[in-house]
Scaffold this active site. Structure first.
Site, PDB file in Angstrom:
ATOM      1  N   LYS A  54       0.643  -1.244  -0.349  1.00 27.09           N
ATOM      2  CA  LYS A  54       0.562  -0.182   0.364  1.00 27.09           C
ATOM      3  C   LYS A  54       0.766   0.942  -0.290  1.00 27.09           C
ATOM      4  O   LYS A  54       0.876   2.264  -0.821  1.00 27.09           O
ATOM      5  CB  LYS A  54      -1.887  -0.110   1.591  1.00 27.09           C
ATOM      6  N   GLN A  98      -4.840  -1.639   9.406  1.00 25.18           N
ATOM      7  CA  GLN A  98      -4.842  -2.448   8.566  1.00 25.18           C
ATOM      8  C   GLN A  98      -5.830  -3.796   9.999  1.00 25.18           C
ATOM      9  O   GLN A  98      -5.046  -4.268  11.366  1.00 25.18           O
ATOM     10  CB  GLN A  98      -3.417  -3.274   8.639  1.00 25.18           C
ATOM     11  N   ASP A 121     -11.703   2.268   3.772  1.00 25.31           N
ATOM     12  CA  ASP A 121     -12.014   1.298   3.359  1.00 25.31           C
ATOM     13  C   ASP A 121     -13.407   1.355   3.546  1.00 25.31           C
ATOM     14  O   ASP A 121     -13.992   0.066   3.313  1.00 25.31           O
ATOM     15  CB  ASP A 121     -11.341   0.619   4.593  1.00 25.31           C
TER      16      ASP A 121
END
Ligand code: NDP
Length: 296
Positions: A54, A98, A121
């Site tokens: 990422k 994460q 997200d």
């Protein structure tokens, strides 16, 4: 029939190129650099690889990347304090924590602490609600990637029968909402679904998000259907480690009209859509027009 292979790798490269172009324009015309903060707690090896990828992809499209690596024993209060700090930081437009988090941390509490506008997200309960009610939201990256590929392949999706196998909060449910938003007739199947093969066979669009290697076989696919395989399963075959999807590729590809492979299908789209969401968040935060074709 041999299915057209939907090349997620090439598609994702194209999305990243579009994002990079927008980012360059934002810098030049508005003096803005979209920024993504990624928070990793602990030492999970797979998570470390994801975070590294990422970071590299964020830099590659010209965005700012802020990495926060915290010890596995970080307290909930410390993590929440970091999120508060990132929420208040104007250089940060997107925040990603994460997952999975170490067991002592409450994921729901942590995710819901992220400012919804920075929740790239799309897991914050406000974004889930906005998506469910057809309002502008941050959309989870994996289903957004699937939707982009489906729109590209089909043009309009209205009226098509879509079956989503899997009802998780991160893939199955948002995928179904997005397909409904595009006026598909949507069925969500799960582990209690009766006669799954018959349900799948009705699908013009079949999305598999199950986590069971090669469970969807060709005899479950309607001839000519578009098959999107979200699954990522690590198996061993002939003494070798392999990555396979939730769809039995060879038998499904013999029947389907189009299919995403694993690897090289949905996977690469997830990071590309994370970048697209960060760009969208930056545009929204600054009252600018959203990038066309990169949102739901
Ligand atoms: P979850 O384990 O959270 O959900 C799996 C879903 O599949 C559940 O709803 C479950 O039903 C359903 N299911 C399980 N067994 C069956 C069965 N025999 N028949 C029908 N349905 C069944 O998984 P995720 O949604 O998180 O992930 C799904 C897959 O996608 C995994 O392989 C994962 O690795 C992959 N993935 C890939 C990503 C990418 O970037 N490409 C991103 C995220 C996930 P029930 O609710 O009844 O238990």
């Amino acid at each position: 029939m041999t299915a057209k292979v939907i090349d997620g790798k090439a598609f994702a490269a194209n999305v990243r190129a579009q994002v990079a172009e927008h980012v360059a324009r934002l810098k030049e015309e508005n003096g803005l650099t979209p920024g993504l903060a990624v928070v990793l707690v602990g030492e999970d090896p797979a998570s470390k690889v994801y975070v590294k990828n990422k970071h590299a992809s964020t830099i590659e499209v010209g965005m700012a990347s802020f990495e926060h690596r915290l010890e596995a024993n970080t307290s909930e209060a410390e993590l929440l304090a970091l999120i508060d700090q990132l929420n208040a930081d104007p250089a940060v437009h997107g925040i990603l924590v994460q997952l999975p988090l170490p067991g002592h941390l409450n994921s729901e509490l942590v995710i819901n602490r992220i400012a919804p506008a920075k929740d790239v997200d799309g897991f914050h309960i406000s974004n889930v609600g906005l998506l469910g009610t057809g309002q502008k939201s941050m959309v989870p990256c994996t289903p957004l990637g699937c939707l982009m590929m489906l729109r590209d392949h089909h043009g309009k999706l209205a009226g098509l029968n879509a079956v989503v196998v899997g009802r998780s909060n991160i893939v199955g449910k948002p995928m179904a909402q997005l397909l409904l938003g595009d006026s598909c007739t949507v069925t969500i199947a799960h582990s209690r679904t009766k006669d799954l093969a018959e349900v799948c066979k009705r699908a013009d669009i079949l999305v598999a998000a199950v986590g069971r290697p090669e469970m969807i076989t060709g005899d479950m696919v309607k001839p000519g259907a578009t098959v999107i395989d979200v699954g990522i399963n690590r198996i061993e075959r002939d003494g070798k480690a392999r990555l396979v999807g939730d769809v039995h590729y060879d038998s499904a590809a013999a029947v389907a009209g189009a299919i995403t492979p694993v690897p090289g299908g949905v996977g690469p789209m997830t990071i590309a859509c994370l970048l697209a969401n960060t760009l969208t968040a930056c545009c929204r935060a600054n009252g600018l027009a959203e990038p066309e074709g990169l949102t739901a």
